[in-house]
Design a protein around this motif. Sequence first.
Motif, short mmCIF file in Angstrom:
data_model
loop_
_atom_site.label_atom_id
_atom_site.label_comp_id
_atom_site.label_asym_id
_atom_site.label_seq_id
_atom_site.Cartn_x
_atom_site.Cartn_y
_atom_site.Cartn_z
N LEU A 150 0.82 -1.21 0.00
CA LEU A 150 0.00 0.00 0.00
C LEU A 150 0.86 1.27 0.00
O LEU A 150 0.45 2.29 -0.53
N ARG A 151 2.03 1.19 0.59
CA ARG A 151 2.94 2.33 0.61
C ARG A 151 3.76 2.41 -0.68
O ARG A 151 4.53 3.35 -0.85
N GLY A 152 3.58 1.46 -1.57
CA GLY A 152 4.30 1.47 -2.84
C GLY A 152 5.71 0.93 -2.74
O GLY A 152 6.55 1.25 -3.59
N LEU A 153 6.00 0.14 -1.73
CA LEU A 153 7.34 -0.42 -1.54
C LEU A 153 7.32 -1.91 -1.79
O LEU A 153 6.28 -2.56 -1.70
N ASP A 154 8.47 -2.45 -2.10
CA ASP A 154 8.60 -3.89 -2.35
C ASP A 154 8.93 -4.60 -1.04
O ASP A 154 10.00 -4.37 -0.46
N PRO A 155 8.03 -5.45 -0.51
CA PRO A 155 8.29 -6.12 0.76
C PRO A 155 9.50 -7.05 0.73
O PRO A 155 10.22 -7.17 1.72
N VAL A 156 9.78 -7.68 -0.39
CA VAL A 156 10.91 -8.60 -0.48
C VAL A 156 12.22 -7.82 -0.37
O VAL A 156 13.15 -8.23 0.34
N ALA A 157 12.31 -6.67 -1.05
CA ALA A 157 13.52 -5.86 -1.00
C ALA A 157 13.72 -5.28 0.40
O ALA A 157 14.85 -5.18 0.88
N ALA A 158 12.64 -4.93 1.07
CA ALA A 158 12.75 -4.36 2.42
C ALA A 158 13.22 -5.42 3.42
O ALA A 158 13.94 -5.10 4.36
N MET A 159 12.82 -6.66 3.23
CA MET A 159 13.21 -7.73 4.15
C MET A 159 14.64 -8.20 3.90
O MET A 159 15.21 -8.88 4.75
N ALA A 160 15.23 -7.85 2.77
CA ALA A 160 16.58 -8.32 2.45
C ALA A 160 17.61 -7.82 3.46
O ALA A 160 18.52 -8.55 3.83
N GLY A 161 17.49 -6.58 3.93
CA GLY A 161 18.45 -6.04 4.88
C GLY A 161 17.88 -5.93 6.28
O GLY A 161 18.25 -5.04 7.03
N ALA A 162 16.99 -6.82 6.66
CA ALA A 162 16.28 -6.71 7.92
C ALA A 162 16.94 -7.46 9.08
O ALA A 162 16.34 -7.61 10.13
N LYS A 163 18.15 -7.91 8.92
CA LYS A 163 18.84 -8.62 10.00
C LYS A 163 19.34 -7.64 11.05
O LYS A 163 19.97 -6.65 10.73
N MET A 164 19.04 -7.93 12.33
CA MET A 164 19.52 -7.09 13.42
C MET A 164 20.84 -7.66 13.95
O MET A 164 20.92 -8.85 14.22
N PRO A 165 21.85 -6.81 14.09
CA PRO A 165 23.13 -7.30 14.62
C PRO A 165 22.97 -7.86 16.03
O PRO A 165 22.14 -7.39 16.81
N GLY A 166 23.80 -8.85 16.36
CA GLY A 166 23.71 -9.52 17.66
C GLY A 166 23.91 -8.57 18.84
O GLY A 166 23.26 -8.71 19.86
N GLY A 167 24.81 -7.61 18.69
CA GLY A 167 25.06 -6.65 19.77
C GLY A 167 23.84 -5.81 20.08
O GLY A 167 23.48 -5.61 21.25
#
Length: 79
Positions: A19-36
């Motif tokens: 709905l916001r006009g964004l690609d969910p797959v591309a947004a999830m590609a860099g969604a990893k949170m660092p362990g620290g």
Amino acid sequence: MLGWLWYSPVLFYKPWMRLRGLDPVAAMAGAKMPGGKLLVELVRCLLLAYVIARFVALLGISSWLMAVHFGFMAWIGFP
């Protein structure tokens, strides 16, 4: 507590992104949170739970109605 489910791809994340006009797959590609950061967030949440538990004990909250009132006031007071 269930905020992760609300924003997860399981429920509304993908339709909301579309709905916001964004690609969910591309947004999830860099969604990893660092362990620290994840460890710091865990410690922060445990400290917050301790502080709230101390407030409940010091205020003498002993019934569910008092707990609901306290929770509502904390929600309003600390957005």
